[in-house]
Scaffold this motif. Structure first.
Motif, mmCIF file in Angstrom:
data_model
loop_
_atom_site.group_PDB
_atom_site.id
_atom_site.type_symbol
_atom_site.label_atom_id
_atom_site.label_comp_id
_atom_site.label_asym_id
_atom_site.label_seq_id
_atom_site.Cartn_x
_atom_site.Cartn_y
_atom_site.Cartn_z
ATOM 1 N N ASP A 141 51.805 45.551 65.588
ATOM 2 C CA ASP A 141 51.053 45.995 64.289
ATOM 3 C C ASP A 141 50.058 46.728 64.596
ATOM 4 N N CYS A 142 49.395 47.375 63.692
ATOM 5 C CA CYS A 142 48.324 48.515 63.882
ATOM 6 C C CYS A 142 47.523 48.489 62.871
ATOM 7 N N CYS A 143 46.118 48.677 62.954
ATOM 8 C CA CYS A 143 45.140 48.806 61.927
ATOM 9 C C CYS A 143 43.900 49.541 62.458
ATOM 10 N N LEU A 144 43.211 50.139 61.730
ATOM 11 C CA LEU A 144 41.907 51.041 61.840
ATOM 12 C C LEU A 144 40.995 50.014 61.282
ATOM 13 N N TYR A 145 39.855 50.120 62.004
ATOM 14 C CA TYR A 145 38.504 49.526 61.640
ATOM 15 C C TYR A 145 37.703 50.528 61.598
ATOM 16 N N TYR A 146 37.253 50.733 60.166
ATOM 17 C CA TYR A 146 36.123 51.538 59.811
ATOM 18 C C TYR A 146 34.743 50.826 60.066
ATOM 19 N N THR A 147 34.009 51.255 60.777
ATOM 20 C CA THR A 147 32.553 50.283 61.190
ATOM 21 C C THR A 147 31.691 50.609 60.076
ATOM 22 N N LYS A 148 31.528 51.578 59.017
ATOM 23 C CA LYS A 148 30.707 51.756 57.988
ATOM 24 C C LYS A 148 31.126 50.603 57.004
ATOM 25 N N THR A 149 32.262 50.438 56.721
ATOM 26 C CA THR A 149 32.658 49.278 55.817
ATOM 27 C C THR A 149 32.968 48.078 56.278
ATOM 28 N N LYS A 150 33.087 48.071 57.523
ATOM 29 C CA LYS A 150 33.484 46.799 58.145
ATOM 30 C C LYS A 150 34.658 46.178 57.958
ATOM 31 N N LYS A 151 35.559 47.053 57.564
ATOM 32 C CA LYS A 151 36.926 46.602 56.810
ATOM 33 C C LYS A 151 38.207 47.029 57.819
ATOM 34 N N ARG A 152 39.257 46.202 58.120
ATOM 35 C CA ARG A 152 40.379 46.709 58.593
ATOM 36 C C ARG A 152 41.218 47.239 57.519
ATOM 37 N N VAL A 153 42.025 48.327 57.824
ATOM 38 C CA VAL A 153 43.284 49.079 56.881
ATOM 39 C C VAL A 153 44.240 48.831 57.926
ATOM 40 N N ALA A 154 45.507 48.263 57.394
ATOM 41 C CA ALA A 154 46.628 48.039 58.046
ATOM 42 C C ALA A 154 47.543 49.459 57.815
ATOM 43 N N LEU A 155 48.312 49.874 58.971
ATOM 44 C CA LEU A 155 49.051 50.844 59.060
ATOM 45 C C LEU A 155 50.644 50.744 58.766
ATOM 46 N N PRO A 156 51.099 51.537 58.018
ATOM 47 C CA PRO A 156 52.545 51.373 57.489
ATOM 48 C C PRO A 156 53.524 51.681 58.555
ATOM 49 N N PHE A 157 53.552 51.488 59.784
ATOM 50 C CA PHE A 157 54.318 52.051 60.893
ATOM 51 C C PHE A 157 55.905 51.570 60.823
ATOM 52 N N LYS A 158 55.522 50.206 60.587
ATOM 53 C CA LYS A 158 56.986 49.645 60.657
ATOM 54 C C LYS A 158 57.909 49.855 59.450
ATOM 55 N N SER A 159 57.292 50.276 58.309
ATOM 56 C CA SER A 159 58.227 50.495 57.257
ATOM 57 C C SER A 159 58.477 52.022 57.342
ATOM 58 N N GLU A 160 57.487 52.811 57.816
ATOM 59 C CA GLU A 160 57.643 54.227 57.918
ATOM 60 C C GLU A 160 57.737 54.770 59.065
ATOM 61 N N PHE A 161 58.495 54.130 60.281
ATOM 62 C CA PHE A 161 58.389 54.502 61.419
ATOM 63 C C PHE A 161 58.846 56.030 61.555
ATOM 64 N N ASP A 162 60.069 56.087 61.056
ATOM 65 C CA ASP A 162 60.919 57.391 61.287
ATOM 66 C C ASP A 162 60.026 58.660 60.713
ATOM 67 N N ARG A 163 59.298 58.533 59.467
ATOM 68 C CA ARG A 163 58.535 59.885 58.967
ATOM 69 C C ARG A 163 57.377 59.920 59.866
ATOM 70 N N TRP A 164 56.627 59.039 60.545
ATOM 71 C CA TRP A 164 55.627 59.265 61.518
ATOM 72 C C TRP A 164 56.098 59.737 62.816
ATOM 73 N N ASN A 165 57.105 59.187 63.262
ATOM 74 C CA ASN A 165 57.839 59.629 64.423
ATOM 75 C C ASN A 165 58.209 61.233 64.358
ATOM 76 N N GLU A 166 58.735 61.558 63.373
ATOM 77 C CA GLU A 166 59.349 62.932 63.467
ATOM 78 C C GLU A 166 58.125 63.854 63.204
ATOM 79 N N GLN A 167 56.995 63.510 62.584
ATOM 80 C CA GLN A 167 55.840 64.362 62.375
ATOM 81 C C GLN A 167 55.346 64.418 63.728
ATOM 82 N N LEU A 168 55.231 63.432 64.335
ATOM 83 C CA LEU A 168 54.460 63.273 65.725
ATOM 84 C C LEU A 168 55.133 64.349 66.876
ATOM 85 N N LEU A 169 56.613 64.216 66.756
ATOM 86 C CA LEU A 169 57.332 65.044 67.621
ATOM 87 C C LEU A 169 57.145 66.444 67.268
#
Length: 222
Positions: A141-169
């Protein structure tokens, strides 16, 4: 055919501005501004050994070197923080002596105002995920932690893996073309440059440039 190794952190530079990426990688230019210094201080604090700890159910490690040497990726970098949560159904990690669910936590200073996360922040973490999954044989699993708001934001890589992978390549192909040709890309139309620390390297102003020119440039980027 071997591909040139890419540092994960450089992906964000390329996404922000391919010309900036070229100045960094081809010219080896570097300059800092307030934004860069603030980010550096934040990461130094996160990478401090005090942020690594072990409890009964969790092992948290900061500043972990990661890599993925598959030809299509050939990436390396450093994760701010990886959490290993003990779980009977998790992946077995021999070095840690048990089964764990794995989570990447990447620290960033400020969240965007009109969306959950910056695409460039998320893409950096996706590249880290490819490395962590490769090393540990997991689907972390992956998340971003923005220090200003002190909140974690979950990232949707498991459900959208192909989209992110295609763009990265696609990005990796373009980045390696810059490295192979040693040609610095031109400035993109509409590129906002006022917050870039390499602005003076990119388009140095003449000694007699007026304050009015500076003001007009900043106004055009608002």
């Amino acid at each position: 055919m071997d591909t040139q190794t890419v540092n994960i952190r450089s992906i964000q530079h390329f996404m922000y501005c391919p010309r900036r990426y070229g100045l960094l990688e081809v010219n080896d230019d570097w300059a800092e501004n307030a934004f860069v210094v603030m980010a550096n201080i934040m990461h130094e604090n996160v990478h401090n050994a005090k942020h690594s700890f072990t409890s009964q159910n969790k092992i948290v490690v900061s500043a972990i070197d990661v890599y993925n040497d598959k030809p299509e990726y050939n990436l390396f970098g450093v994760c701010d923080c990886i959490e290993f949560n003990r779980c009977n159904n998790g992946v077995f990690i021999e070095k840690l002596g048990g089964n764990f669910d794995v989570k990447i936590v990447e620290y960033k200073p400020n969240p965007p105002k009109d969306k959950e996360y910056y695409e460039s922040d998320a893409m950096q973490v996706f590249a880290q995920k490819l490395c962590v999954d490769y090393i540990y044989g997991c689907d972390c699993d992956c998340c971003l932690y923005y220090t200003k708001t002190k909140k974690r934001v979950a990232l949707p890589f498991k459900s959208e893996f192909d989209r992110w992978n295609e763009q990265l390549l696609k990005y990796l192909i373009q980045m390696r073309e810059v490295l192979a040709t040693q040609r610095i890309p031109q400035k993109r139309k509409g590129q906002k440059c006022s917050g870039c620390s390499l602005k003076d390297y990119c388009f140095p102003k003449s000694a007699n440039a007026s304050v009015k020119d500076e003001i007009m440039e900043l106004m055009s980027e608002v």
